[in-house]
Scaffold this active site. Structure first.
Site, PDB file in Angstrom:
ATOM      1  N   ASP A   1       0.827  -1.207   0.000  1.00  0.00           N
ATOM      2  CA  ASP A   1       0.000   0.000   0.000  1.00  0.00           C
ATOM      3  C   ASP A   1       0.861   1.256   0.000  1.00  0.00           C
ATOM      4  OD1 ASP A   1      -2.665   0.393  -0.317  1.00  0.00           O
ATOM      5  OD2 ASP A   1      -3.123   0.668   1.799  1.00  0.00           O
TER       6      ASP A   1
ATOM      7  N   ASP B   1      -9.086  -2.569   2.530  1.00  0.00           N
ATOM      8  CA  ASP B   1      -9.006  -1.963   3.859  1.00  0.00           C
ATOM      9  C   ASP B   1     -10.037  -2.556   4.817  1.00  0.00           C
ATOM     10  OD1 ASP B   1      -6.991  -0.252   2.924  1.00  0.00           O
ATOM     11  OD2 ASP B   1      -8.473   1.140   2.128  1.00  0.00           O
TER      12      ASP B   1
END
Length: 478
Positions: free
Chosen positions: A333, A393
């Site tokens: 990420d 997420d």
């Protein structure tokens, strides 16, 4: 859009007048726009998109006098167009662009005499303006300040925490049924036939992250083709996930269990209708996915079902695998959000470009929870009318929450791991929103969610003197 964003407020000539707002891009070094519509001066809009206005001979004399003028982009600079429009008496210049809106930049030296307000607008918005408001339109420009906080993030927070908590709880219920099946030899074979779980080992975790990296890079370079592959896969996976979620609920209802037999197999009629409903929901979303007024609701429902089914189905065997998965995806990420801008030619991160649709592509990846922004601002019109949270997420920390729930079931520890990890996830989400509001730019949520959940789970295991068992999982006793 890395530029100064503002709003063009357009008003039709009907009674009562119909109004609509459109996105504009301007240069704050050349122009200062008011923050509100109070005392705003409206100008009649003259549509000259048939010309690029690189010569005063292109426009009849007197046509622009005291009007706001819109011309097409191209052939000469913004300031050259503005000088010609100003010399012909125009009071505002709008430049229509068929390509993606970009920052207005030019060498102002030599054009100090140009005081005309200049703004860039989408050509499609000019077409929409004529369709909605008619041919007689009055316009003005303003740029309201960005809101400090948008309440759509509260909805995002509730959806995310609900999905993670429910997915973890469902995984625990499945684990409890497995333990009962093991204890009862008569149920064991039946349970194993129903079991659809996939267990991640450290090797498959690493392979999974490598596949994620390769897929993201391929999307960046071949987005306009692969986006339709992702949409197709999402439709199929979300329909199956919605079926699994609703079938689990329907299975608890004791009535309406009429069955039919086909090819020596029996199936409940209500499950057939359920399958048809789930397929229809995915097809409706696929057809109307670009309808911003309501398609986001269907996408969020399908997305939540997808995340729930993923969290329940994919099992982490131990805390070691959780640490490897969350740690690698955190690096993934951060790298693709913060490091890739130093590598790409346009200085944009690969993650943000793919999420927004590279090179102005209108098709968006259906891998996010979307909620319309509730605070009115130029940003909602120009580039981000929705608050977004990626499925990753939710799913990635959700796998850890699910492992904590299964560990609670295995050790009969009164849900202490599950509750603590869920609360840690909620705290991580709040921290993400705080940093988002302070920095006013998109954040990789895993940067805050991973430390919160991993540290909290580790502290609970250490405090209860169960770290070895927690680290090695169900294989510890063996």
């Amino acid at each position: 859009v890395a530029a100064d964003e503002g709003i063009l407020h357009a008003s039709g000539s009907g009674e009562p007048p119909v109004t609509k707002d459109y996105c504009i891009i301007y240069n704050s070094n050349w122009l200062s726009l008011p923050k509100t519509l109070d005392n705003a001066t409206f100008r009649t809009l003259e549509n000259l998109t048939s010309t690029v206005l690189c010569s005063s001979a292109e426009v009849p004399s007197g046509l622009m006098k005291d009007k706001a003028v819109v011309v097409m982009r191209g052939n000469c600079t913004f300031l050259e167009k503005a000088r010609i429009a100003q010399s012909l008496g125009a009071k505002m210049l709008l430049i229509a662009s068929k390509s993606r809106l970009s920052a207005i930049s030019d060498n102002k030296t030599g054009f100090e005499d140009v005081t005309l307000p200049i703004a860039l607008i989408r050509y499609n918005d000019i077409v929409d303006m004529q369709l909605v408001l008619g041919n007689e339109v009055n316009v003005t420009l303003y740029s309201p300040p960005l809101p400090e906080f948008d309440y759509s993030m509260v909805v995002i927070f509730l959806i995310a925490v609900f999905t993670v908590a429910l997915g973890g709880y469902w995984s625990g219920v499945a684990e409890l049924e497995n333990l009962k099946a093991v204890a009862s030899p008569g149920e064991r074979e039946t349970r194993w036939k129903k079991e659809e779980n996939v267990t991640f080992t450290p090797v498959t975790v690493i392979l999974f992250v490598v596949i994620c990296c390769v897929m993201l890079v391929l999307l960046y370079f071949f987005y306009k083709w692969l986006v339709y592959v992702i949409i197709s896969v999402f439709c199929l996976a979300s329909a199956m996930s919605l079926y699994n979620c609703l079938a689990a609920l329907i299975g608890e209802i004791p009535f309406g269990q009429c069955r039919i037999t086909c090819s020596n197999k029996t199936i409940e009629v209500r499950l057939i209708f359920l399958a048809i409903f789930c397929i229809a929901a995915a097809v409706v979303w696929a057809v109307f996915r670009n309808e911003d007024r309501w398609a986001w609701i269907l996408q969020d429902i399908l997305g939540v079902a997808f995340c729930l089914n993923f969290i329940k189905t994919l099992k982490m065997p131990n805390f070691k695998s959780c640490v490897i998965l969350l740690g690698l995806l955190l690096l993934y990420d951060v790298f693709f959000v913060f490091i890739t801008p130093f590598i790409t030619k346009n200085g944009a991160s690969i993650m943000v470009e793919v999420a927004a649709g590279p090179f102005g592509n209108s098709e968006k990846l259906p891998v996010v929870i979307r909620v319309p922004r509730l605070e009115h601002s130029a940003s909602t019109l120009c580039d981000l009318p929705f608050s977004l949270l990626g499925f990753g997420d939710i799913i990635v920390p959700g796998l850890l929450v699910a492992y904590c729930r299964r560990f609670d079931v295995q050790t009969r520890s009164s849900s202490i791991y599950y509750i603590s990890c869920t609360i840690a996830y909620a705290v991580g989400m709040v921290l993400t929103f705080i940093v988002l509001a302070l920095m006013k730019m998109g954040q990789p949520a895993l940067l805050y969610l991973v430390p919160c959940t991993l540290i909290t789970s580790s502290l609970i295991a250490w405090r209860r003197k169960e770290m070895k068992k927690f680290w090695k999982g169900s294989n510890y006793q063996v």
